[in-house]
Enzyme design. Structure first.
Site, PDB file in Angstrom:
ATOM      1  CB  CYS A  78      -7.607  -7.766   3.228  1.00  0.00           C
ATOM      2  SG  CYS A  78      -7.638  -7.770   5.013  1.00  0.00           S
ATOM      3  CD  GLU A 107      -8.242  -8.014  -2.608  1.00  0.00           C
ATOM      4  OE1 GLU A 107      -7.312  -7.420  -3.189  1.00  0.00           O
ATOM      5  OE2 GLU A 107      -8.223  -8.288  -1.386  1.00  0.00           O
ATOM      6  CD  GLU A 130      -1.406  -9.885   7.995  1.00  0.00           C
ATOM      7  OE1 GLU A 130      -0.985 -10.411   9.025  1.00  0.00           O
ATOM      8  OE2 GLU A 130      -2.315 -10.386   7.292  1.00  0.00           O
ATOM      9  CE  LYS A 145       4.176   4.471   1.349  1.00  0.00           C
ATOM     10  NZ  LYS A 145       2.902   5.286   1.211  1.00  0.00           N
TER      11      LYS A 145
HETATM   12  N1  NAD Z   1      -4.178  -8.736   4.514  1.00  0.00           N
HETATM   13  C1  NAD Z   1      -4.499  -7.593   5.096  1.00  0.00           C
HETATM   14  O1  NAD Z   1      -4.538  -7.468   6.339  1.00  0.00           O
HETATM   15  C2  NAD Z   1      -4.851  -6.405   4.244  1.00  0.00           C
HETATM   16  C3  NAD Z   1      -5.364  -5.279   4.891  1.00  0.00           C
HETATM   17  C4  NAD Z   1      -5.695  -4.161   4.100  1.00  0.00           C
HETATM   18  C5  NAD Z   1      -5.508  -4.164   2.705  1.00  0.00           C
HETATM   19  N2  NAD Z   1      -5.009  -5.276   2.128  1.00  0.00           N
HETATM   20  C6  NAD Z   1      -4.855  -5.324   0.676  1.00  0.00           C
HETATM   21  O2  NAD Z   1      -4.347  -4.059   0.182  1.00  0.00           O
HETATM   22  C7  NAD Z   1      -4.922  -3.777  -1.089  1.00  0.00           C
HETATM   23  C8  NAD Z   1      -5.577  -2.415  -1.068  1.00  0.00           C
HETATM   24  O3  NAD Z   1      -4.775  -1.473  -0.377  1.00  0.00           O
HETATM   25  P1  NAD Z   1      -3.841  -0.491  -1.206  1.00  0.00           P
HETATM   26  O4  NAD Z   1      -4.483  -0.098  -2.485  1.00  0.00           O
HETATM   27  O5  NAD Z   1      -3.356   0.584  -0.296  1.00  0.00           O
HETATM   28  O6  NAD Z   1      -2.609  -1.451  -1.551  1.00  0.00           O
HETATM   29  P2  NAD Z   1      -1.257  -1.034  -2.265  1.00  0.00           P
HETATM   30  O7  NAD Z   1      -0.460  -2.268  -2.272  1.00  0.00           O
HETATM   31  O8  NAD Z   1      -1.477  -0.319  -3.543  1.00  0.00           O
HETATM   32  O9  NAD Z   1      -0.569   0.053  -1.280  1.00  0.00           O
HETATM   33  C9  NAD Z   1      -0.295  -0.310   0.043  1.00  0.00           C
HETATM   34  C10 NAD Z   1       0.817   0.614   0.545  1.00  0.00           C
HETATM   35  O10 NAD Z   1       1.995   0.355  -0.199  1.00  0.00           O
HETATM   36  C11 NAD Z   1       2.509   1.566  -0.725  1.00  0.00           C
HETATM   37  N3  NAD Z   1       3.233   1.239  -1.954  1.00  0.00           N
HETATM   38  C12 NAD Z   1       2.741   1.066  -3.185  1.00  0.00           C
HETATM   39  N4  NAD Z   1       3.744   0.732  -4.035  1.00  0.00           N
HETATM   40  C13 NAD Z   1       4.889   0.688  -3.296  1.00  0.00           C
HETATM   41  C14 NAD Z   1       6.266   0.423  -3.563  1.00  0.00           C
HETATM   42  N5  NAD Z   1       6.676   0.107  -4.794  1.00  0.00           N
HETATM   43  N6  NAD Z   1       7.171   0.492  -2.551  1.00  0.00           N
HETATM   44  C15 NAD Z   1       6.761   0.808  -1.307  1.00  0.00           C
HETATM   45  N7  NAD Z   1       5.474   1.068  -0.981  1.00  0.00           N
HETATM   46  C16 NAD Z   1       4.564   1.015  -1.966  1.00  0.00           C
HETATM   47  C17 NAD Z   1       1.283   2.427  -0.906  1.00  0.00           C
HETATM   48  O11 NAD Z   1       1.642   3.797  -0.962  1.00  0.00           O
HETATM   49  C18 NAD Z   1       0.519   2.096   0.368  1.00  0.00           C
HETATM   50  O12 NAD Z   1       1.064   2.831   1.445  1.00  0.00           O
HETATM   51  C19 NAD Z   1      -5.924  -4.885  -1.345  1.00  0.00           C
HETATM   52  O13 NAD Z   1      -5.326  -5.887  -2.144  1.00  0.00           O
HETATM   53  C20 NAD Z   1      -6.214  -5.455   0.032  1.00  0.00           C
HETATM   54  O14 NAD Z   1      -6.639  -6.791  -0.006  1.00  0.00           O
HETATM   55  C21 NAD Z   1      -4.679  -6.402   2.861  1.00  0.00           C
HETATM   56  O1  LIG Z   2      -8.539  -4.991   5.200  1.00  0.00           O
HETATM   57  C1  LIG Z   2      -7.905  -5.659   5.944  1.00  0.00           C
HETATM   58  C2  LIG Z   2      -8.048  -5.575   7.424  1.00  0.00           C
HETATM   59  O2  LIG Z   2      -7.012  -6.297   8.027  1.00  0.00           O
HETATM   60  C3  LIG Z   2      -9.397  -6.083   7.787  1.00  0.00           C
HETATM   61  S1  LIG Z   2      -9.699  -6.115   9.489  1.00  0.00           S
HETATM   62  O3  LIG Z   2     -10.036  -4.747   9.899  1.00  0.00           O
HETATM   63  O4  LIG Z   2      -8.492  -6.567  10.195  1.00  0.00           O
HETATM   64  O5  LIG Z   2     -10.824  -7.035   9.651  1.00  0.00           O
END
Ligand code: NAD
Ligand SMILES: O=C[C@H](O)CS(=O)(=O)O
Length: 478
Positions: free
Chosen positions: A282, A380, A248, A173
């Site tokens: 992130c 964050e 992640e 998804k």
């Molecule tokens: N650690 C990493 O590698 C990494 C990488 C990218 C983003 N992030 C984190 O993600 C956040 C930003 O991304 P975002 O806004 O898409 O995050 P989000 O958690 O709002 O959404 C992530 C995914 O989860 C889905 N989702 C939301 N609620 C859900 C539920 N109840 N059940 C199932 N799926 C659900 C969303 O539709 C989306 O596909 C930031 O906190 C960022 O730090 C972390």
């Molecule tokens: O936002 C999170 C991603 O994992 C960052 S990166 O593209 O892997 O550096």
């Protein structure tokens, strides 16, 4: 405007109700496409397909799976500019950065096409003469991948690459804001000859789709990239059927500049770390700690580097920073800045927004005189706001840098080897950039400590997340 279909069991389909969701270009606020608004029934059908296909996919040799992954890789490489344009239109990042993400995403496919062939088992010397112990690794089965909007390609292939190489099948998804890149990747997976049912992409109601997969015992692994808040929801839900889980999650990266750092190099690295994807990654720098004796000079170098960046529509030539993902993200930046100013921070630099400001643009902004009580330090930021904090000693900055529930990435700049080793080893983070602001690569184990996640993606660690370990105890007549 194009109406996209989702990809389930090798078929391009609408939602059962025919309902759709708009996809908006964040640089123009204009709707560019619609996607199916699917829910529980479609999510279950995707698992049906992945479950049915799993035995035949798992029985292929790692070499056969690797060859199909490489066919997918070459198709993606041939169309990386087109995929980049789709990504820029739906996510906002500048075209060159989007193409860079496609290359980064593709590197996980090529890395795991090979790594799958190196999933070794072992034999263990038995304590009985008439026994032999054989250990083998086996694919976990059907996996569910849920991914964020900030890396619409890489966060999918960083999961699907190792999963398929290990012999798993998948339901995916993508984020509702950025599904088009995922659907394009699936179009190319189909062209590559990856059998129907091996990968399935469902778009629509996140909660309903996620709940369906959490409840379905056939799904043996949840792999999620996104906010810590949603990660905790999924972790709780995975417990009901004891699914494996990889998370992640969010970050709060400290960027530490010691008084013996190469300040110009550190300023360049900070711009790369802080403003990549307009600060929406992130591992973006969140807190900038500068030893007080060098803070004035460092801020000047930082401002000089930042003044060269252009904010605008990512499809335009020469644009370095695109818009934020939506209006909520812009409002969050405004709230964080207000909070900091109210508590004593000072704005020392504000970049320019594009003249035709029809999108969700927010200019790069530097604030100084920042204290740990400010929200931009404890939370964050996920945007182009850069808070500068001063410190006196090495011990002080390590304590303050570690004082967070997060533990994804940290950065330290120093030219002193002893100090570099001491600080790198004391930082409670899964990723440490030592004089390096851009550590991400397919070869390395990406992941966090504490509430930044569980498990690792990348390198040989990344495929272990999709494998079970079995031992066969063989008794025989001597
Ligand atoms: N650690 C990493 O590698 C990494 C990488 C990218 C983003 N992030 C984190 O993600 C956040 C930003 O991304 P975002 O806004 O898409 O995050 P989000 O958690 O709002 O959404 C992530 C995914 O989860 C889905 N989702 C939301 N609620 C859900 C539920 N109840 N059940 C199932 N799926 C659900 C969303 O539709 C989306 O596909 C930031 O906190 C960022 O730090 C972390
Ligand atoms: O936002 C999170 C991603 O994992 C960052 S990166 O593209 O892997 O550096």
């Amino acid at each position: 405007m194009k109406s996209y279909k989702m990809y389930i069991d090798g078929n391009w389909v609408d939602s059962d109700t025919g309902e759709t969701i708009d996809v908006v270009n964040p640089a123009t606020c204009k709707t560019i496409a619609t996607i199916p608004k699917a829910g529980t029934a479609e999510a279950v059908r995707a698992v049906d397909a992945a479950f049915r296909t799993f035995p035949s996919w798992a029985k292929k040799t790692a070499e056969e799976r690797g060859k199909l992954l490489m066919k997918w890789y070459y198709l993606i490489d041939e169309q990386k500019e087109e995929i980049g344009r789709i990504m820029t239109m739906e996510q906002g990042k500048p075209l060159q950065e989007a193409i860079g993400e496609v290359n980064y995403a593709n590197s996980f496919i090529s890395w795991y096409a090979e790594e799958g062939k190196r999933v070794y088992g072992e034999t263990i010397p038995a304590s009985f003469r008439n026994k032999r112990i054989l250990v083998r690794k086996e694919p976990v089965g059907v996996i569910a991948a849920i991914t964020p909007w900030n890396f619409p390609a890489a966060m999918i292939t960083r999961k699907i690459g190792p999963a398929l190489a290990a012999g798993c099948t998948a339901v995916v998804k993508p984020a509702t804001q950025t599904p088009l890149t995922a659907l394009k990747l699936m179009e190319l997976a189909e062209q590559a000859g990856i059998p129907k049912g091996v990968i399935n992409v469902v778009t629509g109601k996140s909660g309903a789709i996620g709940d369906a997969w959490l409840k379905d015992a056939r799904v043996r692994k949840i792999t999620f990239t996104g906010s810590t808040e949603v990660g905790k929801v999924l972790m709780r839900g995975a417990a009901d059927t004891v699914k494996k889980i990889s998370l992640e999650l969010g970050g709060n990266a400290p960027f530490i500049v010691m008084d013996d750092a190469n300040l110009k190099k550190a300023a360049k690295a900070l711009v790369a770390s802080k403003f990549r994807n307009a600060g929406q990654t992130c591992i973006c720098t969140n807190r900038i700690y500068v030893q007080e004796s060098v803070v004035d000079q460092f801020v000047e170098f930082f401002k000089e580097e930042l003044s060269q960046l252009k904010v605008g529509n990512g499809l335009e030539e020469g644009v370095d920073l695109g818009p934020l993902i939506d209006q909520n993200a812009v409002q969050k930046m405004e709230q964080l800045l207000d909070d900091a100013l109210h508590k004593g921070a000072k704005v020392v630099y504000v970049g320019e927004k594009p003249a035709s400001n029809n999108g969700f643009f927010y200019p790069p902004t530097i604030v100084t005189n920042v204290s740990d009580e400010m929200t931009c330090v404890s939370e964050e930021i996920f945007g182009p706001l850069a808070p500068i904090i001063t410190f006196k000693t090495e011990e002080e900055v390590i304590t303050r840098a570690n004082n967070t529930a997060y533990g994804l990435s940290a950065y330290v700049f120093t030219e002193n080897l002893n100090r570099a080793i001491r600080i790198s080893e004391e930082l409670e983070y899964g990723i440490v950039g030592l004089n390096d602001g851009l550590p991400s690569t397919a070869q390395a184990p990406f992941g966090g400590y504490k509430e930044s996640g569980l498990g690792r993606e990348g390198g040989h660690y990344g495929i272990e997340e999709f494998l079970e370990t079995k031992y066969i105890s063989i008794a025989f007549d001597e």
